[in-house]
Design an enzyme around this catalytic site. Structure first.
Site, mmCIF file in Angstrom:
data_model
loop_
_atom_site.group_PDB
_atom_site.id
_atom_site.type_symbol
_atom_site.label_atom_id
_atom_site.label_comp_id
_atom_site.label_asym_id
_atom_site.label_seq_id
_atom_site.Cartn_x
_atom_site.Cartn_y
_atom_site.Cartn_z
ATOM 1 N N THR A 206 -35.325 2.136 15.530
ATOM 2 C CA THR A 206 -35.902 3.461 15.292
ATOM 3 C C THR A 206 -34.754 4.389 14.894
ATOM 4 O OG1 THR A 206 -35.478 4.251 17.535
ATOM 5 C CG2 THR A 206 -37.543 3.039 17.182
ATOM 6 N N THR B 163 -34.595 5.418 34.928
ATOM 7 C CA THR B 163 -33.899 6.705 34.989
ATOM 8 C C THR B 163 -34.139 7.412 36.322
ATOM 9 O OG1 THR B 163 -33.914 8.919 34.019
ATOM 10 C CG2 THR B 163 -35.925 7.675 33.792
ATOM 11 N N ASP B 164 -33.233 8.319 36.665
ATOM 12 C CA ASP B 164 -33.423 9.144 37.864
ATOM 13 C C ASP B 164 -34.519 10.197 37.663
ATOM 14 O OD1 ASP B 164 -32.063 10.855 36.121
ATOM 15 O OD2 ASP B 164 -30.467 11.375 37.517
ATOM 16 N N GLU B 165 -34.909 10.432 36.395
ATOM 17 C CA GLU B 165 -35.877 11.515 36.135
ATOM 18 C C GLU B 165 -37.250 11.228 36.734
ATOM 19 O OE1 GLU B 165 -35.956 13.314 32.331
ATOM 20 O OE2 GLU B 165 -33.801 13.105 32.033
ATOM 21 N N TYR C 104 -41.606 12.192 28.941
ATOM 22 C CA TYR C 104 -40.643 11.081 29.005
ATOM 23 C C TYR C 104 -40.592 10.482 30.405
ATOM 24 C CZ TYR C 104 -36.113 8.828 29.777
ATOM 25 O OH TYR C 104 -35.127 7.955 30.163
ATOM 26 N N LYS D 107 -41.642 6.734 31.821
ATOM 27 C CA LYS D 107 -40.702 5.812 32.483
ATOM 28 C C LYS D 107 -41.221 5.471 33.892
ATOM 29 C CE LYS D 107 -37.165 4.426 31.285
ATOM 30 N NZ LYS D 107 -36.743 3.223 30.499
HETATM 31 P P1 NAD Z 1 -31.486 5.259 22.964
HETATM 32 O O1 NAD Z 1 -32.589 6.161 22.541
HETATM 33 O O2 NAD Z 1 -30.100 5.543 22.526
HETATM 34 O O3 NAD Z 1 -31.801 3.757 22.512
HETATM 35 C C1 NAD Z 1 -33.077 3.208 22.608
HETATM 36 C C2 NAD Z 1 -33.106 1.942 21.766
HETATM 37 O O4 NAD Z 1 -34.420 1.351 21.878
HETATM 38 C C3 NAD Z 1 -32.864 2.200 20.268
HETATM 39 O O5 NAD Z 1 -31.963 1.241 19.764
HETATM 40 C C4 NAD Z 1 -34.251 2.024 19.649
HETATM 41 O O6 NAD Z 1 -34.200 1.560 18.306
HETATM 42 C C5 NAD Z 1 -34.864 0.997 20.586
HETATM 43 N N1 NAD Z 1 -36.343 1.054 20.576
HETATM 44 C C6 NAD Z 1 -37.111 2.174 20.669
HETATM 45 N N2 NAD Z 1 -38.419 1.827 20.599
HETATM 46 C C7 NAD Z 1 -38.459 0.469 20.480
HETATM 47 C C8 NAD Z 1 -39.512 -0.475 20.378
HETATM 48 N N3 NAD Z 1 -40.800 -0.091 20.381
HETATM 49 N N4 NAD Z 1 -39.196 -1.785 20.284
HETATM 50 C C9 NAD Z 1 -37.898 -2.192 20.266
HETATM 51 N N5 NAD Z 1 -36.862 -1.336 20.336
HETATM 52 C C10 NAD Z 1 -37.140 -0.021 20.453
HETATM 53 O O7 NAD Z 1 -31.582 5.209 24.558
HETATM 54 P P2 NAD Z 1 -30.421 5.055 25.642
HETATM 55 O O8 NAD Z 1 -29.920 6.399 25.990
HETATM 56 O O9 NAD Z 1 -29.500 3.990 25.204
HETATM 57 O O10 NAD Z 1 -31.287 4.542 26.889
HETATM 58 C C11 NAD Z 1 -31.518 3.147 27.098
HETATM 59 C C12 NAD Z 1 -32.382 2.978 28.335
HETATM 60 O O11 NAD Z 1 -31.722 3.561 29.457
HETATM 61 C C13 NAD Z 1 -33.736 3.678 28.239
HETATM 62 O O12 NAD Z 1 -34.692 2.841 28.844
HETATM 63 C C14 NAD Z 1 -33.550 4.965 29.022
HETATM 64 O O13 NAD Z 1 -34.766 5.376 29.587
HETATM 65 C C15 NAD Z 1 -32.580 4.507 30.084
HETATM 66 N N6 NAD Z 1 -31.691 5.543 30.632
HETATM 67 C C16 NAD Z 1 -30.970 6.356 29.794
HETATM 68 C C17 NAD Z 1 -30.087 7.288 30.338
HETATM 69 C C18 NAD Z 1 -29.257 8.204 29.464
HETATM 70 O O14 NAD Z 1 -28.620 9.115 30.000
HETATM 71 N N7 NAD Z 1 -29.196 8.002 28.158
HETATM 72 C C19 NAD Z 1 -29.958 7.390 31.734
HETATM 73 C C20 NAD Z 1 -30.722 6.549 32.551
HETATM 74 C C21 NAD Z 1 -31.570 5.623 31.982
HETATM 75 O O1 DAU Z 2 -31.171 11.680 33.946
HETATM 76 C C1 DAU Z 2 -31.221 10.577 33.069
HETATM 77 C C2 DAU Z 2 -31.772 11.031 31.747
HETATM 78 O O2 DAU Z 2 -30.769 11.826 31.148
HETATM 79 C C3 DAU Z 2 -32.174 9.888 30.834
HETATM 80 O O3 DAU Z 2 -33.235 9.189 31.428
HETATM 81 C C4 DAU Z 2 -32.598 10.417 29.468
HETATM 82 O O4 DAU Z 2 -32.872 9.326 28.602
HETATM 83 C C5 DAU Z 2 -31.466 11.241 28.899
HETATM 84 O O5 DAU Z 2 -31.865 11.807 27.669
HETATM 85 C C6 DAU Z 2 -31.069 12.339 29.874
HETATM 86 O O6 DAU Z 2 -32.086 13.364 29.986
HETATM 87 P P1 DAU Z 2 -31.707 14.918 30.031
HETATM 88 O O7 DAU Z 2 -32.853 15.708 29.584
HETATM 89 O O8 DAU Z 2 -31.069 15.274 31.320
HETATM 90 O O9 DAU Z 2 -30.522 14.886 28.897
HETATM 91 P P2 DAU Z 2 -30.165 15.878 27.693
HETATM 92 O O10 DAU Z 2 -28.835 15.430 27.172
HETATM 93 O O11 DAU Z 2 -31.276 16.033 26.731
HETATM 94 O O12 DAU Z 2 -29.955 17.260 28.447
HETATM 95 C C7 DAU Z 2 -29.011 17.405 29.491
HETATM 96 C C8 DAU Z 2 -29.107 18.827 30.017
HETATM 97 O O13 DAU Z 2 -28.635 19.714 28.993
HETATM 98 C C9 DAU Z 2 -30.518 19.262 30.326
HETATM 99 O O14 DAU Z 2 -30.499 20.122 31.459
HETATM 100 C C10 DAU Z 2 -30.940 20.052 29.096
HETATM 101 C C11 DAU Z 2 -29.646 20.664 28.606
HETATM 102 N N1 DAU Z 2 -29.539 20.857 27.137
HETATM 103 C C12 DAU Z 2 -29.810 19.790 26.332
HETATM 104 C C13 DAU Z 2 -29.747 19.911 24.967
HETATM 105 C C14 DAU Z 2 -30.066 18.745 24.062
HETATM 106 C C15 DAU Z 2 -29.152 22.072 26.611
HETATM 107 O O15 DAU Z 2 -28.863 23.022 27.358
HETATM 108 N N2 DAU Z 2 -29.076 22.200 25.255
HETATM 109 C C16 DAU Z 2 -29.392 21.182 24.410
HETATM 110 O O16 DAU Z 2 -29.325 21.378 23.164
#
Ligand code: NAD
Ligand code: DAU
Length: 354
Positions: free
Chosen positions: A34, A132-134, A158, A162
């Site tokens: 994606t 995720t912790d969310e 979201y 999850k």
């Molecule tokens: P990301 O959005 O960077 O990557 C998601 C990946 O999944 C992408 O490569 C996308 O192409 C693929 N994907 C999406 N839909 C798909 C589908 N239908 N089939 C196959 N592939 C698909 O996400 P991330 O930040 O790397 O997060 C990875 C995992 O970790 C997620 O499950 C997210 O909920 C979890 N997570 C993320 C964070 C964070 O801070 N980023 C924290 C805790 C948990």
């Molecule tokens: O807690 C784990 C989660 O953390 C993961 O499960 C999610 O996939 C990941 O996207 C992340 O979620 P958040 O919403 O916490 O992350 P984000 O980086 O979008 O935002 C972090 C904090 O910053 C949140 O309080 C919103 C704020 N923010 C975010 C953006 C994009 C801003 O103030 N300005 C911004 O432009």
């Protein structure tokens, strides 16, 4: 070998690269590619016989059956998801599809595959669900950090999607004995993160001299973990986690957003000074995210007690490495900040105002 879904995304690609840096056990990455999935993230593995990339949707049962039958993995590590809260607010449908229906489809394909294995291979098989912790909802300033037994209270499309996927994983263990493990991790940051999330967005915008959009009063708190620490936690849980258990993963590192943004500005001032003045002049408070969770904090005692895992990076070391990576990889950034990315910035920030 292992199957990694979402292995071309931020955490998934860091996981695949780390795995193959320390092991010769082959990996099949299953990714729909994606907007968030990026072949470039795995470019260093081109021609490496230990890695195969299959472009497929986790909602496609036949494709998932084929991958499992062909590659005969000992584990499925499930990272694939729609992951950005702001996108889930503007368009929740893809989140329900991928995170709920996709996880369901993958569980069913895994169950069919696992049921047909020999008793020995069945016992060794693992389905590891990355969450995720969310899912736990939002904390007040004095509340204790999230523990694994806390009730789920997801607040965004979201986190609700999850949470639903976590419940499915739990049920597939309870009902069918599928050998599952779940991790619930806090906010990750580090190399290869798509610049829609707070830290890479601020770095990229600061470099181009654009306003740095801080939501609300900037005092929302997140618990930050460097991505390779998340990867090492997942490896530990896969190797030694107790079946059916969930493990919280966090950085012991709570910070309000404004402090994160100020730190980025300070480090950029040092590493890539802007002749127009400090990057902090670009900080701009904008209208808050609807339903914005105030505080997340992870109690990561269980994974430390049972598996001996603790993060290796502090925020100070991790954020410096992250900024250095983005400065050294501006070509990676410019390849993905295409028309579609600019449309997203317009949709999310264009009408936000102050
Ligand atoms: P990301 O959005 O960077 O990557 C998601 C990946 O999944 C992408 O490569 C996308 O192409 C693929 N994907 C999406 N839909 C798909 C589908 N239908 N089939 C196959 N592939 C698909 O996400 P991330 O930040 O790397 O997060 C990875 C995992 O970790 C997620 O499950 C997210 O909920 C979890 N997570 C993320 C964070 C964070 O801070 N980023 C924290 C805790 C948990
Ligand atoms: O807690 C784990 C989660 O953390 C993961 O499960 C999610 O996939 C990941 O996207 C992340 O979620 P958040 O919403 O916490 O992350 P984000 O980086 O979008 O935002 C972090 C904090 O910053 C949140 O309080 C919103 C704020 N923010 C975010 C953006 C994009 C801003 O103030 N300005 C911004 O432009």
């Amino acid at each position: 070998m292992i199957v990694v879904t979402g292995g071309a995304g931020f955490i998934g690609s860091n996981f695949v690269l780390d795995w193959l840096a320390s092991s010769d056990e082959p990996v099949v990455t299953v990714d729909l590619l994606t907007y968030a999935g990026n072949r470039d993230n795995l470019k260093s593995l081109d021609g490496d016989p230990r890695h195969t990339l299959v472009q497929a949707d986790i909602c496609d049962r036949a494709a998932m059956d084929r991958v499992l039958a062909e590659h005969q993995p000992r584990a499925v590590l499930h990272f694939a998801a729609e992951s950005h809260v702001d996108r889930s607010i503007l368009g929740p449908s893809a989140f329900i599809k991928t995170n709920v229906e996709g996880t369901f489809t993958l569980l069913e394909a895994s169950r069919a595959y696992w049921s047909a294995l020999s008793a020995e291979r069945q016992a060794a098989f693992r389905f590891l669900h990355v969450s995720t912790d969310e899912v736990y909802g939002s904390l007040g300033p004095q509340d204790p950090a999230f523990v694994e037994t806390r009730a789920y209270e997801p607040n965004s499309p979201y986190s609700a999607s999850k949470a639903a996927s976590d419940h499915l994983v739990r049920a597939w263990h309870h009902t069918y004995d599928l050998p599952v493990l779940t991790t619930n991790c806090s906010n990750n940051y580090g190399p290869l993160q798509f610049p829609e999330k707070l830290i890479p967005l601020m770095i990229v915008k600061a470099r181009s001299g654009d306003p740095l959009p801080v939501y609300g009063d900037g005092m929302n708190v997140r618990d930050w973990l460097y991505v390779t620490d998340h990867c090492s936690a997942i490896r530990e849980v896969l190797a030694r986690g107790r079946l059916g258990e969930t493990y919280n993963v966090g950085g012991w590192n709570e910070k309000p957003n404004i402090e994160i943004v100020q730190t980025i500005c300070r480090l950029l001032d040092e590493l890539a000074p802007d002749p127009k003045g400090s990057h902090s002049r670009l900080i701009t408070y904008v209208k808050d995210r609807p339903g914005h969770d105030r505080r997340y904090a992870i109690d990561a005692h269980k994974i430390e007690r049972e598996l001996g895992w603790r993060p290796a990076e502090t925020f100070e070391t991790g954020i410096r490495k992250t900024i250095e990576w983005y400065l050294a990889n501006e070509a990676w950034v410019s390849r993905i900040t295409s028309g579609a990315y600019r449309d997203w910035l317009d949709d999310n920030y264009g009408k936000r105002g102050n």
